[in-house]
Design a protein around this motif. Structure first.
Motif, short mmCIF file in Angstrom:
data_model
loop_
_atom_site.label_atom_id
_atom_site.label_comp_id
_atom_site.label_asym_id
_atom_site.label_seq_id
_atom_site.Cartn_x
_atom_site.Cartn_y
_atom_site.Cartn_z
N UNK A 37 0.85 -1.19 0.00
CA UNK A 37 0.00 0.00 0.00
C UNK A 37 0.89 1.24 0.00
N UNK A 38 1.96 1.21 0.78
CA UNK A 38 2.91 2.32 0.78
C UNK A 38 3.55 2.52 -0.58
N UNK A 39 3.91 1.42 -1.24
CA UNK A 39 4.51 1.51 -2.57
C UNK A 39 3.51 2.09 -3.57
N UNK A 40 2.26 1.67 -3.46
CA UNK A 40 1.22 2.20 -4.35
C UNK A 40 1.09 3.70 -4.15
N UNK A 48 3.80 5.80 -5.69
CA UNK A 48 3.78 5.88 -7.15
C UNK A 48 2.53 6.57 -7.71
N UNK A 49 1.56 6.84 -6.87
CA UNK A 49 0.27 7.35 -7.37
C UNK A 49 0.42 8.68 -8.10
N UNK A 50 1.34 9.52 -7.69
CA UNK A 50 1.55 10.80 -8.36
C UNK A 50 2.21 10.69 -9.71
N UNK A 51 2.71 9.50 -10.05
CA UNK A 51 3.39 9.29 -11.33
C UNK A 51 2.44 8.88 -12.44
N UNK A 52 1.18 8.69 -12.11
CA UNK A 52 0.21 8.22 -13.10
C UNK A 52 0.00 6.71 -13.00
N UNK A 53 -0.88 6.20 -13.84
CA UNK A 53 -1.29 4.81 -13.78
C UNK A 53 -0.23 3.83 -14.28
N UNK A 54 0.31 4.05 -15.45
CA UNK A 54 1.18 3.07 -16.08
C UNK A 54 2.55 2.99 -15.40
N UNK A 55 3.00 1.77 -15.13
CA UNK A 55 4.29 1.58 -14.46
C UNK A 55 5.45 1.92 -15.38
N UNK A 63 0.04 1.11 -11.17
CA UNK A 63 -0.70 -0.09 -11.57
C UNK A 63 -0.10 -1.37 -10.99
N UNK A 64 1.22 -1.51 -11.04
CA UNK A 64 1.85 -2.75 -10.57
C UNK A 64 1.73 -2.93 -9.06
N UNK A 65 2.11 -1.94 -8.23
CA UNK A 65 1.94 -2.17 -6.80
C UNK A 65 0.47 -2.32 -6.38
N UNK A 66 -0.45 -1.66 -7.10
CA UNK A 66 -1.88 -1.83 -6.78
C UNK A 66 -2.32 -3.26 -7.07
#
Length: 142
Positions: free
Chosen positions: A85-88, A91-98, A106-109
């Motif tokens: 959840x922390x990793x997600x 990365x959330x501010x970077x957009x959806x695509x890993x 997307x990947x950590x989610x």
């Protein structure tokens, strides 16, 4: 092959895949590639105390091994959830695509959801935990 055998095989594949990914992120990436000190420095650079990096390394490495073996499976999957959840959230501010710069969420989610599925389903028949004595607490074997 019966439906039960297929389900047990699917659980084996899910559990080992999650374990290999956790081990790869905890040991190969954070220990061998970035080094523990480098990982701690990164964690500090994004606002976390350095000691959290060492907890994440320990959690991912030991958690990966436990999942691969199929011991403490449900407990391990639940304990890995805060890390993912922390990793997600990181990365959330970077957009959806890993594939975005600095990776999307997307990947950590997806990994988070897969851990929830593993926690709900347990280790399956093909696990070391199933071979342990029934006198041990069920959370060890499952």
């Amino acid at each position: 092959m019966s439906d039960t055998q297929k389900s047990d095989l699917a659980l084996l594949l899910l559990r080992v895949s999650l374990g290999v990914m956790a081990l790869a992120h905890g040991f190969l990436l954070k220990v061998l590639t970035f080094t523990p000190a480098g990982t701690a420095q990164f964690f500090e650079s994004v606002g976390y105390p350095a000691f959290v990096a060492y907890l994440v390394i320990l959690g991912e490495t030991l958690g990966g091994l436990a999942l691969i073996a199929g011991v403490f499976t449900r407990l391990t999957a639940v304990l890995l959830l805060p890390i993912l959840i922390g990793a997600t959230l990181m990365h959330v501010g970077n957009g959806w695509m890993f594939s975005k710069p600095n990776g999307g969420w997307e990947f950590p989610a997806f990994w988070t959801v897969a851990l929830v599925v593993q926690a709900l389903l347990g280790p399956g028949a093909y696990s070391i935990g199933r071979l342990l004595p029934t006198s041990l607490p069920s959370f060890v074997r499952a």
